[in-house]
Design a protein around this motif. Structure first.
Motif, short mmCIF file in Angstrom:
data_model
loop_
_atom_site.label_atom_id
_atom_site.label_comp_id
_atom_site.label_asym_id
_atom_site.label_seq_id
_atom_site.Cartn_x
_atom_site.Cartn_y
_atom_site.Cartn_z
N PRO A 30 2.14 10.71 -7.13
CA PRO A 30 1.74 11.44 -5.93
C PRO A 30 0.31 11.96 -6.05
O PRO A 30 -0.11 12.38 -7.14
CB PRO A 30 2.72 12.61 -5.86
CG PRO A 30 3.90 12.19 -6.65
CD PRO A 30 3.39 11.26 -7.70
N GLY A 31 -0.41 11.94 -4.96
CA GLY A 31 -1.77 12.44 -4.98
C GLY A 31 -2.79 11.45 -5.50
O GLY A 31 -3.86 11.84 -5.95
N THR A 32 -2.45 10.18 -5.47
CA THR A 32 -3.43 9.18 -5.91
C THR A 32 -3.59 8.08 -4.86
O THR A 32 -2.67 7.77 -4.12
CB THR A 32 -3.00 8.48 -7.22
OG1 THR A 32 -1.72 7.92 -7.03
CG2 THR A 32 -3.01 9.43 -8.39
N LEU A 33 -4.76 7.54 -4.88
CA LEU A 33 -5.06 6.38 -4.05
C LEU A 33 -5.18 5.20 -5.00
O LEU A 33 -5.93 5.25 -5.97
CB LEU A 33 -6.38 6.61 -3.31
CG LEU A 33 -6.92 5.47 -2.47
CD1 LEU A 33 -6.00 5.19 -1.30
CD2 LEU A 33 -8.30 5.83 -1.95
N THR A 34 -4.40 4.17 -4.74
CA THR A 34 -4.45 2.99 -5.59
C THR A 34 -4.97 1.83 -4.77
O THR A 34 -4.45 1.56 -3.69
CB THR A 34 -3.05 2.65 -6.13
OG1 THR A 34 -2.50 3.81 -6.71
CG2 THR A 34 -3.11 1.53 -7.14
N ARG A 35 -5.99 1.20 -5.27
CA ARG A 35 -6.56 0.09 -4.53
C ARG A 35 -6.26 -1.21 -5.26
O ARG A 35 -6.54 -1.33 -6.45
CB ARG A 35 -8.06 0.29 -4.40
CG ARG A 35 -8.71 -0.81 -3.64
CD ARG A 35 -10.16 -0.53 -3.41
NE ARG A 35 -10.79 -1.73 -2.91
CZ ARG A 35 -12.06 -1.81 -2.57
NH1 ARG A 35 -12.83 -0.77 -2.66
NH2 ARG A 35 -12.54 -2.95 -2.13
N VAL A 36 -5.67 -2.15 -4.53
CA VAL A 36 -5.38 -3.46 -5.12
C VAL A 36 -6.56 -4.37 -4.81
O VAL A 36 -6.92 -4.54 -3.64
CB VAL A 36 -4.07 -4.04 -4.53
CG1 VAL A 36 -3.76 -5.38 -5.16
CG2 VAL A 36 -2.93 -3.07 -4.74
N SER A 181 -5.09 14.19 -0.94
CA SER A 181 -5.30 15.58 -1.38
C SER A 181 -4.07 16.44 -1.09
O SER A 181 -3.85 17.45 -1.73
CB SER A 181 -6.53 16.17 -0.70
OG SER A 181 -6.24 16.43 0.65
N GLN A 182 -3.25 16.00 -0.11
CA GLN A 182 -2.02 16.76 0.18
C GLN A 182 -0.88 16.37 -0.75
O GLN A 182 0.22 16.91 -0.65
CB GLN A 182 -1.56 16.49 1.62
CG GLN A 182 -2.43 17.13 2.67
CD GLN A 182 -2.12 16.59 4.06
OE1 GLN A 182 -1.45 15.58 4.19
NE2 GLN A 182 -2.65 17.24 5.07
N GLY A 183 -1.12 15.37 -1.60
CA GLY A 183 -0.08 14.99 -2.54
C GLY A 183 0.68 13.74 -2.16
O GLY A 183 1.71 13.43 -2.74
N GLY A 184 0.18 13.00 -1.19
CA GLY A 184 0.79 11.72 -0.83
C GLY A 184 0.25 10.62 -1.73
O GLY A 184 -0.76 10.80 -2.41
N ALA A 185 0.94 9.51 -1.78
CA ALA A 185 0.46 8.37 -2.55
C ALA A 185 0.12 7.24 -1.60
O ALA A 185 0.86 6.98 -0.65
CB ALA A 185 1.52 7.93 -3.54
N VAL A 186 -1.02 6.60 -1.83
CA VAL A 186 -1.45 5.53 -0.96
C VAL A 186 -1.77 4.30 -1.80
O VAL A 186 -2.47 4.39 -2.80
CB VAL A 186 -2.71 5.94 -0.15
CG1 VAL A 186 -3.16 4.80 0.74
CG2 VAL A 186 -2.45 7.18 0.68
N ILE A 187 -1.20 3.17 -1.42
CA ILE A 187 -1.56 1.90 -2.04
C ILE A 187 -2.19 1.05 -0.95
O ILE A 187 -1.59 0.88 0.12
CB ILE A 187 -0.33 1.16 -2.60
CG1 ILE A 187 0.56 2.09 -3.40
CG2 ILE A 187 -0.76 -0.03 -3.44
CD1 ILE A 187 1.88 1.47 -3.78
N PRO B 7 -1.14 19.25 -5.39
CA PRO B 7 0.07 19.30 -4.56
C PRO B 7 0.82 17.98 -4.64
O PRO B 7 0.22 16.92 -4.88
CB PRO B 7 -0.46 19.55 -3.16
CG PRO B 7 -1.87 19.08 -3.19
CD PRO B 7 -2.37 19.25 -4.59
N VAL B 8 2.11 18.04 -4.47
CA VAL B 8 2.94 16.84 -4.49
C VAL B 8 3.80 16.83 -3.25
O VAL B 8 4.46 17.82 -2.95
CB VAL B 8 3.84 16.83 -5.75
CG1 VAL B 8 4.85 15.70 -5.68
CG2 VAL B 8 3.00 16.71 -7.00
N MET B 9 3.77 15.72 -2.51
CA MET B 9 4.65 15.61 -1.35
C MET B 9 6.04 15.27 -1.83
O MET B 9 6.22 14.33 -2.60
CB MET B 9 4.17 14.51 -0.41
CG MET B 9 3.04 14.93 0.48
SD MET B 9 2.63 13.61 1.64
CE MET B 9 3.93 13.77 2.84
N THR B 10 7.00 16.04 -1.40
CA THR B 10 8.37 15.75 -1.84
C THR B 10 8.98 14.69 -0.94
O THR B 10 8.71 14.67 0.26
CB THR B 10 9.25 17.01 -1.80
OG1 THR B 10 9.01 17.66 -0.56
CG2 THR B 10 8.93 17.94 -2.94
#
Lengths: 212, 241
Positions: A30-36, A181-187, B7-10
């Motif tokens: 969570p909180g990372t951007l991953t680029r393929v 930045s809000q803690g989401g993960a993006v691929i 922060p971590v989204m649950t």
């Protein structure tokens, strides 16, 4: 470091007798951007489809919250927002109807919220125009409007920047960074230069050189 | 924003009610079909044309039409359903909504059932409604027309449901039309036999409840098994695209 949301262990994929990647280990936190990254035909879309659970012709395990993904499909699909090459927008329907249909299985959203998302996606004034009358970029925006009302912690975006104008690209970039930045993960895969603090990269296309 | 702890989204736990998802899919499909009039009318026009060409092409004799009318109507209904099947998943596949369907949190077989129901509502139901008019044209008597409509009412959902398996299997192929027909026609034959058999029995004055029970059983079988088969076939088709 927080627990990984999605993990791929020892992933290998072969398509049409061509090895796309081998022994790939991926960990999405969570909180990372991953680029393929990789050249055309290197298997970027295939990798994203495998991670999203659309494509399963591969070896290796995919874990969601530390457990096998395919055993908890409902939880996984509820927490994943996947936008592929094809926008997922029906040409006969209006942007509002499309957005509502796409969100219906996920959560209840009022018409006002959906309309506000379309406005923010740059579609003000087009809510009730059939999508076949919209441009490719506008159709892409209908699809991307989902990101604005998304509560899913994991986004998988395949070439999401395609057909967007400069302003749209900047807006989407901001949205992705804000999400991270809000803690989401993006691929994401994109040929567009995309940079973020702590961005991770998955480089594809190297296996082929050895295999050939 | 630099913070000590990121922060971590649950993960989200709550999913929209199943009924809401199913209704949304049916509404979307119905709206899309009603706005794509050509796809909607094509099978119907085909149905009417095939039936009305028989008196012109073969014989306008009352005895011939009364004897073969049921068969003509049922075959025409079957073929016009087949004509519309390729659209069941094809448009969704092309525009990417099928991918989104597979990634919906609800069980896929229920969503496929919703799609098959929507397909029946726009292709099967109009056929049932048109059948009495065409029945009069081929000189069927009132009682037979009633039974014919009843068999079509029970039989056309079977056609849509069973057809959805073939449509799901061939959706990933660029030209799946011929393969779809070859796959599905054998599965349609029992429906055709019992559909026409029921009306023939009614014409002869025999009881039809046994035939109708078998058709009902076919519908029950299709309702319970076809959505699972279609859902599995869709996963395979999309996995290979």
């Amino acid at each position: 470091m927080s627990e990984p949301l999605l993990q791929a262990v020892n992933l290998s994929c072969e398509r049409d007798d061509r090895l796309l990647f081998r022994n790939l280990d991926i960990s999405i936190v969570p909180g990372t951007l991953t680029r393929v990254e990789g050249p055309n035909g290197s298997g970027k879309t295939t990798l994203l489809r495998i991670l999203a659970g659309l494509h399963d012709a591969c070896q290796g395990d995919i874990l969601w919250n530390g457990q096998l993904r395919d055993r908890q499909r409902e939880s996984f699909t509820r927490n994943l927002l996947y936008i592929g090459h094809r926008a997922g927008v029906k040409a006969q329907l209006t942007p509002l109807e499309n957005l509502r249909a796409l969100m219906a299985g996920r959560r209840l959203l009022s018409r006002d919220l959906l309309a506000a998302a379309l406005d923010n996606a740059g579609l003000a004034g087009y809510h009730d125009a059939p999508c076949h009358s919209l441009s490719a970029g506008q159709q892409r925006r209908v699809s991307l409007a989902r990101l604005l009302v998304s509560d899913e912690p994991l986004w998988i975006l395949d070439e999401a920047f395609t057909a967007l104008d400069r302003e749209g690209v900047a807006g989407l970039e901001r949205l992705l960074l804000q999400r991270v930045s809000q803690g989401g993960a993006v691929i994401a895969t994109t040929h567009h230069p995309l940079a973020a603090d702590g961005m991770r990269r998955i480089q594809l296309g190297k296996v082929n050189d050895h295999a050939d | 924003m630099p913070t000590d702890k990121r922060p971590v989204m649950t993960p989200v736990q709550n999913t929209a009610p199943l009924a809401q998802a199913v209704i949304a899919i049916m509404r979307r499909d119905l709206k899309a079909s009603l706005r794509q009039r050509q796809d909607l009318f094509n099978p119907l026009v085909f149905f009417v044309m095939v039936v009305s060409l028989f008196p012109l092409g073969v014989s306008p004799e009352v005895s011939f039409l009364r004897q073969s009318g049921t068969g003509i109507l049922w075959v025409a209904a079957l073929l016009s359903t087949l004509l519309s099947l390729d659209h069941l998943f094809r448009h969704d596949y092309d525009d990417g909504t099928l991918e989104q369907l597979l990634l919906a949190p609800q069980p896929l077989f229920l969503l496929v059932l919703a799609k098959a129901t929507a397909h029946w509502l726009v292709t099967g139901v109009p056929l049932v409604l048109l059948a009495p008019v065409l029945g009069v044209m081929v000189h069927l008597d009132g009682n037979s027309i009633g039974v014919l409509c009843l068999t079509l009412l029970v039989g056309t959902p079977v056609l849509s449901l069973v057809g959805s398996i073939g449509a799901a299997l061939t959706v990933g192929l660029r030209s799946g039309g011929v393969l779809l027909s070859l796959l599905i026609i054998p599965l349609y034959i029992p429906v055709l036999i019992f559909g026409t058999g029921t009306v023939t029995a009614a014409e002869a004055g025999a009881p039809v409840s046994g035939y109708l029970a078998i058709m009902g059983a076919l519908l029950a079988l299709a309702l319970t098994l076809a959505p699972f088969a279609s859902a599995a076939a869709l996963r395979i088709s999309l996995s290979n695209s």
